[in-house]
Design a protein around this motif. Structure first.
Motif, PDB file in Angstrom:
ATOM      1  N   LEU A 149      53.414   9.946  -1.131  1.00 44.59           N
ATOM      2  CA  LEU A 149      54.211  10.981  -1.793  1.00 44.59           C
ATOM      3  C   LEU A 149      55.340  11.490  -0.905  1.00 44.59           C
ATOM      4  O   LEU A 149      56.351  11.992  -1.413  1.00 44.59           O
ATOM      5  CB  LEU A 149      53.297  12.140  -2.216  1.00 44.59           C
ATOM      6  N   HIS A 150      55.187  11.356   0.405  1.00 42.49           N
ATOM      7  CA  HIS A 150      56.267  11.735   1.322  1.00 42.49           C
ATOM      8  C   HIS A 150      57.294  10.619   1.481  1.00 42.49           C
ATOM      9  O   HIS A 150      58.353  10.832   2.068  1.00 42.49           O
ATOM     10  CB  HIS A 150      55.700  12.063   2.709  1.00 42.49           C
ATOM     11  N   ASP A 151      56.953   9.410   1.002  1.00 43.96           N
ATOM     12  CA  ASP A 151      57.795   8.231   1.238  1.00 43.96           C
ATOM     13  C   ASP A 151      57.957   8.006   2.733  1.00 43.96           C
ATOM     14  O   ASP A 151      59.030   7.665   3.220  1.00 43.96           O
ATOM     15  CB  ASP A 151      59.168   8.406   0.564  1.00 43.96           C
ATOM     16  N   ASP A 152      56.884   8.208   3.476  1.00 43.09           N
ATOM     17  CA  ASP A 152      56.934   8.066   4.930  1.00 43.09           C
ATOM     18  C   ASP A 152      55.512   7.840   5.433  1.00 43.09           C
ATOM     19  O   ASP A 152      54.667   8.737   5.356  1.00 43.09           O
ATOM     20  CB  ASP A 152      57.524   9.323   5.562  1.00 43.09           C
ATOM     21  N   VAL A 153      55.256   6.635   5.938  1.00 44.58           N
ATOM     22  CA  VAL A 153      53.894   6.280   6.355  1.00 44.58           C
ATOM     23  C   VAL A 153      53.394   7.128   7.516  1.00 44.58           C
ATOM     24  O   VAL A 153      52.184   7.224   7.759  1.00 44.58           O
ATOM     25  CB  VAL A 153      53.833   4.780   6.723  1.00 44.58           C
ATOM     26  N   LYS A 155      53.848  10.404   7.786  1.00 45.03           N
ATOM     27  CA  LYS A 155      53.567  11.781   7.355  1.00 45.03           C
ATOM     28  C   LYS A 155      52.282  11.816   6.546  1.00 45.03           C
ATOM     29  O   LYS A 155      52.291  11.777   5.318  1.00 45.03           O
ATOM     30  CB  LYS A 155      54.740  12.341   6.557  1.00 45.03           C
ATOM     31  N   LYS A 156      51.173  11.913   7.260  1.00 39.74           N
ATOM     32  CA  LYS A 156      49.860  11.817   6.624  1.00 39.74           C
ATOM     33  C   LYS A 156      49.256  13.173   6.291  1.00 39.74           C
ATOM     34  O   LYS A 156      48.224  13.240   5.624  1.00 39.74           O
ATOM     35  CB  LYS A 156      48.913  11.040   7.538  1.00 39.74           C
ATOM     36  N   ARG A 157      49.868  14.230   6.784  1.00 36.14           N
ATOM     37  CA  ARG A 157      49.424  15.572   6.416  1.00 36.14           C
ATOM     38  C   ARG A 157      50.366  16.135   5.367  1.00 36.14           C
ATOM     39  O   ARG A 157      51.548  15.796   5.350  1.00 36.14           O
ATOM     40  CB  ARG A 157      49.407  16.497   7.641  1.00 36.14           C
ATOM     41  N   PRO A 158      49.870  16.996   4.488  1.00 41.25           N
ATOM     42  CA  PRO A 158      50.761  17.552   3.466  1.00 41.25           C
ATOM     43  C   PRO A 158      51.821  18.459   4.083  1.00 41.25           C
ATOM     44  O   PRO A 158      51.530  19.220   5.003  1.00 41.25           O
ATOM     45  CB  PRO A 158      49.808  18.346   2.565  1.00 41.25           C
ATOM     46  N   SER A 159      53.030  18.343   3.599  1.00 40.19           N
ATOM     47  CA  SER A 159      54.102  19.247   4.010  1.00 40.19           C
ATOM     48  C   SER A 159      54.131  20.440   3.068  1.00 40.19           C
ATOM     49  O   SER A 159      53.519  20.420   1.986  1.00 40.19           O
ATOM     50  CB  SER A 159      55.449  18.527   3.961  1.00 40.19           C
ATOM     51  N   VAL A 160      54.866  21.462   3.469  1.00 43.26           N
ATOM     52  CA  VAL A 160      55.034  22.620   2.580  1.00 43.26           C
ATOM     53  C   VAL A 160      55.679  22.168   1.281  1.00 43.26           C
ATOM     54  O   VAL A 160      55.280  22.592   0.185  1.00 43.26           O
ATOM     55  CB  VAL A 160      55.892  23.703   3.267  1.00 43.26           C
ATOM     56  N   GLY A 161      56.669  21.275   1.372  1.00 44.59           N
ATOM     57  CA  GLY A 161      57.331  20.783   0.171  1.00 44.59           C
ATOM     58  C   GLY A 161      56.382  20.074  -0.771  1.00 44.59           C
ATOM     59  O   GLY A 161      56.434  20.270  -1.991  1.00 44.59           O
ATOM     60  N   LEU A 162      55.488  19.253  -0.220  1.00 45.57           N
ATOM     61  CA  LEU A 162      54.534  18.536  -1.066  1.00 45.57           C
ATOM     62  C   LEU A 162      53.552  19.502  -1.719  1.00 45.57           C
ATOM     63  O   LEU A 162      53.241  19.369  -2.912  1.00 45.57           O
ATOM     64  CB  LEU A 162      53.778  17.500  -0.235  1.00 45.57           C
ATOM     65  N   VAL A 163      53.077  20.480  -0.956  1.00 47.62           N
ATOM     66  CA  VAL A 163      52.157  21.468  -1.522  1.00 47.62           C
ATOM     67  C   VAL A 163      52.808  22.208  -2.677  1.00 47.62           C
ATOM     68  O   VAL A 163      52.191  22.429  -3.729  1.00 47.62           O
ATOM     69  CB  VAL A 163      51.684  22.458  -0.433  1.00 47.62           C
ATOM     70  N   LEU A 164      54.068  22.574  -2.523  1.00 44.06           N
ATOM     71  CA  LEU A 164      54.778  23.269  -3.593  1.00 44.06           C
ATOM     72  C   LEU A 164      54.981  22.358  -4.797  1.00 44.06           C
ATOM     73  O   LEU A 164      54.887  22.809  -5.944  1.00 44.06           O
ATOM     74  CB  LEU A 164      56.120  23.800  -3.090  1.00 44.06           C
ATOM     75  N   ASN A 165      55.265  21.083  -4.559  1.00 41.94           N
ATOM     76  CA  ASN A 165      55.408  20.136  -5.671  1.00 41.94           C
ATOM     77  C   ASN A 165      54.115  20.039  -6.471  1.00 41.94           C
ATOM     78  O   ASN A 165      54.136  19.928  -7.705  1.00 41.94           O
ATOM     79  CB  ASN A 165      55.794  18.752  -5.153  1.00 41.94           C
ATOM     80  N   LEU A 166      52.982  20.068  -5.763  1.00 44.15           N
ATOM     81  CA  LEU A 166      51.689  19.949  -6.431  1.00 44.15           C
ATOM     82  C   LEU A 166      51.291  21.213  -7.174  1.00 44.15           C
ATOM     83  O   LEU A 166      50.772  21.158  -8.294  1.00 44.15           O
ATOM     84  CB  LEU A 166      50.604  19.614  -5.392  1.00 44.15           C
TER      85      LEU A 166
END
Length: 219
Positions: A149-153, A155-166
């Motif tokens: 989901l980060h489009d980056d192998v 980045k295995k921990r969730p980012s703030v952006g990903l948490v907000l997307n979810l």
């Protein structure tokens, strides 16, 4: 013999209390998994016609596998294709978990996630953010999902952006939810979550910063 879960009948439906905090946690992760599955589907639709992005750095089978094999024994492995039609399923899981939580509390069964929420006055979105971050501590297969989901192998921990997307997928909800990720917010003031910086990216925006659960909370 082990302690049997308490069962209460309400309107001809059977509600089974959570037998333990772990059972409660796995049931709540069921909701998080549905949100992740929906976000994976959205990412696939977004890049469906672009070969540059198809599969990103994590292959499609590698993404599908973690969604089919949950940690422990929660029910979400059996949701099948309907998982992508997540709205009704999410509502049903939320209602069922709420009823089971009530039964557990009535029977004196301590739920640590519930105690954590009450102790620190956490909003429901803050609890879900904690669950998103805790997932990788329980099952490393989430690392592949988050990397995809980060489009980056890397980045295995969730980012703030990903948490907000979810958890807050609309623009308005996302901006409103950013307040839960400030230094003064309960999650960080009380050291429940930790913000990580990428050493290759000086002064990253808040959305790019990765999140982790404080080890004492994991324990």
């Amino acid at each position: 013999m082990g302690t049997q879960p308490k069962v209460t009948r309400r309107n001809d439906a059977t509600t089974i209390a959570f037998a333990s905090s772990l059972q409660h946690l796995l049931a709540e992760l069921e909701r998080i998994d549905l949100l992740i599955a929906a976000e994976v589907a959205r990412a696939r639709r977004l890049h469906a016609g672009d070969e540059q992005f198809r599969g990103l750095y994590i292959s499609e089978p590698e993404v599908d596998a973690p969604l089919k094999h949950p940690p422990g024994q929660p029910r979400w492995a059996g949701t099948g294709p309907a998982v992508l039609e997540h709205g009704p399923a999410l509502d049903e899981i939320r209602r069922l978990n709420g009823r089971r939580r009530e039964q557990s509390l009535q029977h004196g069964i301590e739920l640590r996630l519930d105690r954590l929420q009450q102790s620190f006055g956490l909003h429901a979105l803050e609890i879900d953010a904690l669950l998103v971050c805790l997932a990788v501590e329980m099952d490393l297969r989430y690392e592949k999902l988050y990397a995809y989901l980060h489009d980056d192998v890397t980045k295995k921990r969730p980012s703030v952006g990903l948490v907000l997307n979810l958890l807050a997928p609309t623009t308005e909800a996302g901006f409103d939810a950013r307040r839960y990720f400030s230094a003064e917010a309960s999650l960080f003031r009380n050291h429940l979550l930790i913000l990580f910086d990428d050493p290759t990216q000086p002064h990253p925006p808040l959305l790019a910063r990765s999140l982790g659960v404080d080890p004492r909370i994991v324990r």
